[in-house]
Motif scaffolding. Structure first.
Motif, mmCIF file in Angstrom:
data_model
loop_
_atom_site.group_PDB
_atom_site.id
_atom_site.type_symbol
_atom_site.label_atom_id
_atom_site.label_comp_id
_atom_site.label_asym_id
_atom_site.label_seq_id
_atom_site.Cartn_x
_atom_site.Cartn_y
_atom_site.Cartn_z
ATOM 1 N N TRP A 94 49.451 -26.401 0.587
ATOM 2 C CA TRP A 94 49.954 -27.153 1.738
ATOM 3 C C TRP A 94 50.023 -28.651 1.412
ATOM 4 C CZ3 TRP A 94 46.913 -30.656 4.664
ATOM 5 C CH2 TRP A 94 47.528 -31.130 5.827
ATOM 6 N N ALA A 95 48.933 -29.168 0.810
ATOM 7 C CA ALA A 95 48.899 -30.593 0.473
ATOM 8 C C ALA A 95 50.030 -30.936 -0.493
ATOM 9 C CB ALA A 95 47.544 -30.956 -0.134
ATOM 10 N N SER A 118 45.215 -24.499 1.150
ATOM 11 C CA SER A 118 45.276 -25.907 1.553
ATOM 12 C C SER A 118 45.833 -26.765 0.431
ATOM 13 C CB SER A 118 43.887 -26.394 1.980
ATOM 14 O OG SER A 118 42.968 -26.267 0.926
ATOM 15 N N ALA A 119 45.533 -26.387 -0.818
ATOM 16 C CA ALA A 119 46.089 -27.142 -1.945
ATOM 17 C C ALA A 119 47.610 -26.996 -1.958
ATOM 18 C CB ALA A 119 45.488 -26.658 -3.250
ATOM 19 N N PRO A 137 42.051 -29.637 0.516
ATOM 20 C CA PRO A 137 41.541 -28.693 -0.488
ATOM 21 C C PRO A 137 40.276 -29.192 -1.173
ATOM 22 C CG PRO A 137 43.639 -29.651 -1.195
ATOM 23 C CD PRO A 137 43.446 -30.021 0.231
ATOM 24 N N ARG A 164 46.023 -35.450 2.911
ATOM 25 C CA ARG A 164 46.346 -34.034 2.747
ATOM 26 C C ARG A 164 45.642 -33.417 1.551
ATOM 27 N NH1 ARG A 164 51.824 -32.783 5.553
ATOM 28 N NH2 ARG A 164 51.496 -34.193 7.285
#
Lengths: 419, 298
Positions: free
Chosen positions: B288-289, B285-286, A31, A27
């Motif tokens: 989300w991660a 996305s960060a 990013p 995950r």
């Protein structure tokens, strides 16, 4: 532990020992991947766009110059980017105010005066939109942050409009043409700059064709102009000439000391179709303050007398210093290494240095720079050398000024010889 | 805990809508989104923020109106010299004045509070008990933040338009290039400008959401986000940092003014949207991660 987790994920997590860690890594990889792709795009796009040298048939320098000279393109529109980095010390009084959007400072009634705008163009990076249709219909718009400065010429009518101050500037007739515009403004387009460079060629200069380049999406030959004389601070001048129609698309002046170009002016996009007729139509907005060109000129001249804004190194067309008289000045040498010698620290004297690029410095400017110079001595006595990336000036203690686009040794040599 | 109550309602909704095997519905997050929007916009704090934003054009308008008596002058926010001639320009001036600080700050409050606030109030774990999924919750939170930024922008624009109509003349709009367009087109451009401003804030919203997943304190997340916004703008103003400035999210914010040129100058607008998209993807996305892998303890 599972009480907090969404059910689907909880199921996975219960499966095995190192699943969570792996899934976490995966995950966080997203990013990181996004950042990587963005960085790669930023790094690679210019690399791809830059040196994509197109394959073009060989051409001699002479043919290329002829091609450029013979170019009869009358209609074009496009976006021009001009960057100027003269390496001047940061000036108080907002010389570079244009770079920060709101050009502050004490703009007088003549905010829309083309002369003031030209001063701004002489430093920093600017985006211009240009359009031309024949010899007497042109438009140049300087794109500022949240403001725009437009200069429109349609026949014998010349309008300038400054949205920042909502001021329009009007001039008509041939006199206006000489004073205001497209001609002097046109000097900033690649066409004019290139022509000047070509005219400077002679036995002092080597002119060669240096490969090809892609400018604004068009194939172009690169003309490379280099001074043969050793003392010059000019490293090279490159002119990209459209392979198809001979229009100069980009002009680059690099200093011998290396680094970023001193002047770079080039199209970022260009279109040789006829611009829309409406482009050249201009009527001042009802609410704008309209200034008549002639009045402003007298005002401006009066102001100019006590304004120390003529800087060495600015092409004379930019500073508008051309009209000033040039008494008390000698030119030593010729070609690229010509040095202007100006006697005495008398106030407000205009002066010319040589070659295509001329330099001017008033007594005021010299006085200001006195605090910035570097002390040198020679058989001429002693003085200070003031350096920019292109133009150096030697001011001796008795007030004589030697200025030119030459290195320091050449200045001292000239001073010694003159004694 | 009224918030928890509302949550419970949605969860009930969700349960009813989901069929026996829990297959996601096509409109799977609408119920949650509707609920989240309701919670956001019913909150007194949100309404206060919008009210403060609505006051900015009033202040600017009155200041310009009073100042005009002695001639005005240059300086101040963009377009301010054009306001006296056309009230519509108050919209652009107000947006230019609020975009650097007020709008991002208000947005930071909403976005920064999104996850961290729930965690701080102890409601986050109850939210996650529902079969909503963390990804879905995060998306809904982000959507609510975007909705707030659009609402905030429109509130500023609408308030400015009303004040402009009341205090200044209206009529043909003179674009930056000196071309005059009819008032209706001016209005359309004003709407487009408001849209651009809202889009310019998507990056900040993603940044705020990411910060919000890092901490359990809503205040800390808001302050950090506001701090980052201000820092980015200070860096953007230092000439020595010219090389990195094109990658700072506020760098092209003022490009909305390019919509007021004739013809419209798209280069910077495109750069702005591209840059915001990168920030949204990166920090989205960060967030989300981080959010899908962390332990929720509150």
């Amino acid at each position: 532990m599972p009480r907090n987790e969404p059910k689907r994920i909880t199921g996975e997590w219960d499966d095995g020992g190192d699943r969570p860690r792996r899934s976490k890594l995966v995950r966080y990889g997203v990013p990181v991947a996004v950042a990587g792709v963005a960085a790669a795009t930023i790094g690679l796009v210019p690399a791809f766009a830059g040196p994509g040298a197109p394959d073009l048939p060989e051409i001699s320098a002479q043919d290329l110059i002829a091609k450029a000279a013979a170019s009869d393109v009358q209609q074009l529109s496009g976006t021009v980017r001009i960057s100027t980095d003269l390496g001047l010390p940061e000036l108080p009084g907002g010389m570079s105010a244009g770079a920060f959007g709101e050009s502050g400072g004490d703009k007088d009634g003549g905010a829309a005066d083309p002369k003031d705008k030209l001063m701004e163009l002489a430093s920093g990076t600017h985006t211009l939109r240009v359009a031309a249709d024949g010899a007497d219909r042109q438009r140049v718009s300087v794109i500022d942050k949240a403001a725009e400065y437009s200069l429109v010429r349609n026949g014998d009518k010349v309008w300038a409009y400054d949205s920042g101050s909502n001021t329009a500037f009007r001039a008509t007739g041939p006199q206006a043409e000489k004073h205001a515009t497209p001609r002097s403004m046109g000097d900033m387009t690649p066409q004019k700059l290139a022509k000047q460079a070509l005219e400077a060629a002679g036995d002092t200069t080597s002119v060669t064709v240096d490969g090809t380049a892609k400018v604004a999406g068009r194939d172009a030959y690169q003309l490379l102009v280099k001074p043969k004389q050793a003392g010059s601070t000019v490293g090279a001048i490159r002119v990209a000439v459209d392979a198809q129609n001979g229009v100069p698309l980009r002009f680059t002046l690099s200093p011998k000391s290396g680094g970023a170009p001193v002047v770079e002016a080039g199209f970022t996009s260009v279109d040789f179709a006829k611009p829309e007729a409406g482009t050249f139509a201009f009527s001042p907005p009802e609410d704008a303050k309209v200034i008549d060109g002639d009045e402003v000129r007298t005002q401006h001249d009066r102001k100019a007398e006590n304004r120390p804004n003529k800087l060495p190194g600015l092409p004379q067309e930019l500073t508008g210093a051309g009209a000033r008289d040039a008494d008390g000045m000698d030119v030593i040498g010729h070609g690229w290494t010509a040095i202007a010698k100006i006697d005495g620290g008398s106030e407000g004297k205009g002066e010319k240095a040589a070659t295509g690029r001329k330099a001017g410095a008033t007594g005021d400017a010299a006085a200001f720079m006195d605090s910035l110079g570097e002390k040198v001595t020679g058989t001429f006595g002693s003085g200070h050398v003031f350096s920019t990336r292109l133009v150096n000036a030697l001011v001796t203690d008795d007030g004589t000024v030697y200025v030119g686009a030459v290195d320091r040794q050449s200045l001292i040599k000239a001073a010694n010889a003159a004694k | 805990m009224s918030r928890a109550d509302t949550r419970a309602d949605t969860q009930a909704d969700g349960e009813l809508g989901v069929s026996g095997d829990r297959a996601p519905r096509p409109l799977w997050s609408l119920g949650l989104l509707r609920n989240e929007l309701g919670t956001t916009f019913r909150r007194r704090r949100t309404l206060m923020l919008l009210a403060v934003l609505a006051c900015v054009p009033v202040l600017v308008g009155i200041a310009v109106r009073v100042q005009t008596a002695d001639g005005g002058g240059r300086g101040g926010p963009a377009f301010i010299s054009l306001v006296t001639n056309n009230g519509l320009f108050l919209v652009f001036t107000s947006l230019a004045a609020t975009l650097p600080v007020f709008l991002p700050m208000a947005l930071a409050v909403v976005a920064g509070d999104a996850i961290a606030g729930e965690a701080g109030a102890g409601t986050l774990r109850y939210l996650l008990v529902a079969p909503a999924g963390r990804t879905r919750l995060l998306l809904v939170k982000y959507a609510a933040a975007l909705a707030f930024s659009l609402a905030a922008t429109l509130v500023v624009a609408a308030s400015a338009l009303i004040v402009g109509v009341l205090l200044f003349p209206l009529g043909e709009v003179t674009l930056l290039s000196g071309t005059a367009v009819p008032f209706t087109e001016g209005l359309l451009r004003a709407l487009a400008v408001a849209g651009m401003v809202a889009l310019s804030l998507t990056g900040v919203a993603a940044l705020g959401l990411f910060v919000s997943t890092l901490t359990g304190s809503g205040i800390a997340a808001m302050a950090t986000t506001v701090g980052l916004v201000l820092t980015a703008q200070i860096l953007d103003a230092l000439p020595q940092l010219a090389a990195v400035q094109p990658y700072l999210f506020p760098h092209y914010w003022l490009s909305f003014a390019d919509l007021l040129r004739d013809p419209v100058y798209w280069d910077d607008i495109r750069s702005n949207l591209g840059l915001q998209a990168v920030y949204v993807l990166l920090f989205g996305s960060a967030a989300w991660a981080r959010f899908t892998t962390r332990d929720i303890t509150a």
